[in-house]
Each structure stands twice: as C-alpha cells, then as structure tokens.
Design a protein around this motif. Sequence first.
Motif, PDB file in Angstrom:
ATOM      1  N   GLN A 197     -38.428 -69.757  16.553  1.00  0.00           N
ATOM      2  CA  GLN A 197     -38.831 -68.648  17.242  1.00  0.00           C
ATOM      3  C   GLN A 197     -40.118 -68.485  17.559  1.00  0.00           C
ATOM      4  OE1 GLN A 197     -36.449 -69.274  15.119  1.00  0.00           O
ATOM      5  NE2 GLN A 197     -34.910 -67.649  14.878  1.00  0.00           N
ATOM      6  N   ILE A 198     -41.017 -68.750  16.523  1.00  0.00           N
ATOM      7  CA  ILE A 198     -42.588 -68.609  16.437  1.00  0.00           C
ATOM      8  C   ILE A 198     -43.051 -69.403  17.633  1.00  0.00           C
ATOM      9  CG2 ILE A 198     -44.530 -68.741  15.299  1.00  0.00           C
ATOM     10  CD1 ILE A 198     -43.443 -66.709  13.571  1.00  0.00           C
ATOM     11  N   ARG A 199     -42.442 -70.646  17.644  1.00  0.00           N
ATOM     12  CA  ARG A 199     -43.027 -71.453  18.644  1.00  0.00           C
ATOM     13  C   ARG A 199     -42.767 -71.117  20.067  1.00  0.00           C
ATOM     14  NH1 ARG A 199     -40.903 -75.720  14.849  1.00  0.00           N
ATOM     15  NH2 ARG A 199     -39.301 -76.151  16.329  1.00  0.00           N
ATOM     16  N   ASN A 200     -41.955 -70.199  20.279  1.00  0.00           N
ATOM     17  CA  ASN A 200     -41.724 -69.764  21.535  1.00  0.00           C
ATOM     18  C   ASN A 200     -42.582 -68.506  21.718  1.00  0.00           C
ATOM     19  OD1 ASN A 200     -39.514 -71.224  22.570  1.00  0.00           O
ATOM     20  ND2 ASN A 200     -37.877 -70.073  21.779  1.00  0.00           N
ATOM     21  N   MET A 201     -43.306 -68.006  20.923  1.00  0.00           N
ATOM     22  CA  MET A 201     -44.093 -66.837  21.288  1.00  0.00           C
ATOM     23  C   MET A 201     -45.371 -67.412  20.865  1.00  0.00           C
ATOM     24  SD  MET A 201     -41.942 -64.429  18.475  1.00  0.00           S
ATOM     25  CE  MET A 201     -42.997 -63.010  18.719  1.00  0.00           C
TER      26      MET A 201
END
Lengths: 244, 132
Positions: free
Chosen positions: B100-104
């Motif tokens: 999730q963080i890597r998508n942001m």
Amino acid sequence: MGNQSQQSSDGLDGEARAKANDSNNVSAEMMRRDFLKEAGAIAGGSAAVGWQSSATANVVQTQSDPTPQVTAIELTINDRTVRVQVDTRTTLLDLLREQLRLTGTKKGCDQGACGACTVLLDGQRVLACLTLAVTLDGKQVVTIEGLAKNEDLHPLQQAFLRCDAYQCGYCTPGQIMSGVGCIQEGRVNQSVEETREWMSGNLCRCSAYPNIVAAVRQAAGVEDPADPTLLVTRFDSSLEGRDR
Amino acid sequence: MKPFQFVQPRSIEEALAASGETSTMWLAGGTTLVDLMKLNVLTPNSLISIKPLLDKKIQERADHVYIGAGCTMAMVADDAVVKERLPVVRQSLLLAASPQIRNMATMAGNLLQRTRSPYFRHIDFPRTRARL
C-alpha cells in the motif's frame, strides 16, 4: 467558513447526505459508535471522552497559525458521486468514517503501519489514514461497502467466509480490500510465500494469516475453494504407536 | 494536527512561486509528511500539493535510467526497464514498506524522507529537529 446554514454539521450537502445515508441504512438506527460515545461519556464522567479525528486530535494552536481551511471536493465513492466540504486536515479515513458514515473502513494504527484502512484509490490499494481528503478531487475510491453487488458478495468476501479468515474481524475490511488489489495486480499466482509477502501490509492481531492467505488464493483461483481447516491432518487414534 | 492552507498549483512554476513563504512544505505521496504532521512533529502553515505535477516517466538512456521524481515505489519496481537493467533496485524497493505504501510514496519523497529515528518522531525531543 464552510458550514453555512444549509450545510449540516458534517459538511455534507443535503443530497450527498441523503445518498450516503441511503446507501448504508444508517439514518434511523443508532450507530454503534454513537452508542459507544455516549456510553463512554457516561462511564468517563468528567473525563474527556471523545472521538478523535486526525483533524481535531492533537491540536496545539498558537496565534500565528492559519485558521482552519475548508475546501469543497467532489469525488466518486463506490460509484456514487459525493460532494463534500472538508477541513484540509481531514484524512480520507476520517472523511469516510465520520462525514460519510462508511464505517466499514477501519482505523487501526492511524499511522500507516497496520493496513486496516486499506481502500482502492483509482484502482490501487492505498492507506486511507495517510491520504488527505483534499487531494482527492475527481478521484475514484472503492471501500469494503462497494464490493458486494446488492446481496451478492464479492468472490473474496465469499472466500473469507468459507475459509473463516478472521477472528475478531477488525482487520478484515482492510485485508479484503488489500486482497482485491493484490489479485488485480496479478501477485497471487505463485507460491504461498509470494502471496504472504504481497499481503504483508495488513496486520492481523488474531493471527488468522493461514486462513487469510487461503481465502486470497482461492479467490484468485490458484487454490480450489475449500475450508482450509479440512486440509489439516487430524489426529487418528488408530495410528497411535505405529512407526511413522 | 495544526491547521494549514492547502495549495494546488497548476504548474511547477506556480509551485515554486508559492514556496517562498516560510513554513511551507511540499506534499507528494504524504506517507511520511502526513504521519509526522499528525504527531505535531512537522507543523507547516501551508502544504503545496505537487504529486500531480511531478514527472512520472521512466526511460532507458544511453548509460543510465531516468526515473521521474513523481514515480511511486511500485511504478519503479514494476517497470520493465528497471526489471531488466536495475534488478537490485527493484528488489530493494520490494523489500521496503508495504504494498500500500509503495503505491503512494514517490521516489522524490523517499530521497527527501525525514529520519526514521523514534526520537525525531517524538514531540518531547525537539532538539532532534533543531536543524529544521
């Protein structure tokens, strides 16, 4: 600014509010969190018991600080267009839970570590607690409430039921949204370890991980639909004493 | 969180012009900034949203790979050029944070990320932020 007379206190205009209420059937019934709030206030007596959002929590205001800024945004949530006024400090998580009353998305750590608030933003899984609502004008959000089509649960929701992929259930909406993203990204077609790695942004304090992994893999079609507990070898007393 | 003005410029030039004020910070992925603002560790008076403006290209060039500042960690990790030419970069990205963080989170934000020290994150240790 912002909350003019025709605006309700939650910043929604009448139409959006009616839609939000309609979609959740929350207009008449008492919300559990309202109950908890009131119960907490009674139990706590004079203690400050209140629901804290990112916007209102932890405010240390000095005279030189800017006044809170309220901005109108329009975004699509679960295929409905929502127009809403938000304080710039409002996170997507607080917008969903407090203003739109879509409380399926959970607040776990509120600092991006647990994944309980995972939603799909323009098709990608992101953390609602670290996303400022004011950045979302014109964006598409899908929450756990948007997965089922009327009475028909999403295949991953069905798999979670079949696999008993939860205990307390608090992380479940985030796990399911993350699983949906994970499957869409094509990450669930190799080993179990690969699936675990790509689901590692979602913590489960009850440690229902084996069942969660099974549910995600079954929904992705890499494992046959079955209750994973049936696959566990049971103790067979007739085998007792035999050489293995 | 302290109140702040949100600025959405239409171009990098507008963003730079708006950056003259004191206590202004740029918002890209927000995975660290929003977190630290919730803790009152960072207390900007205004945020300039630059994620929509930042370059999101990844290109193979003669002797290097060009990665736009606005590329998310996930975009870089999944890019065909990066997979082919910089597998170690892909591997290290995939070991960082969560999907999730890597998508942001953006690459520029990663380079400019604040220290991860728990003292820095703690409001009671202001000297750890003396250089801000």
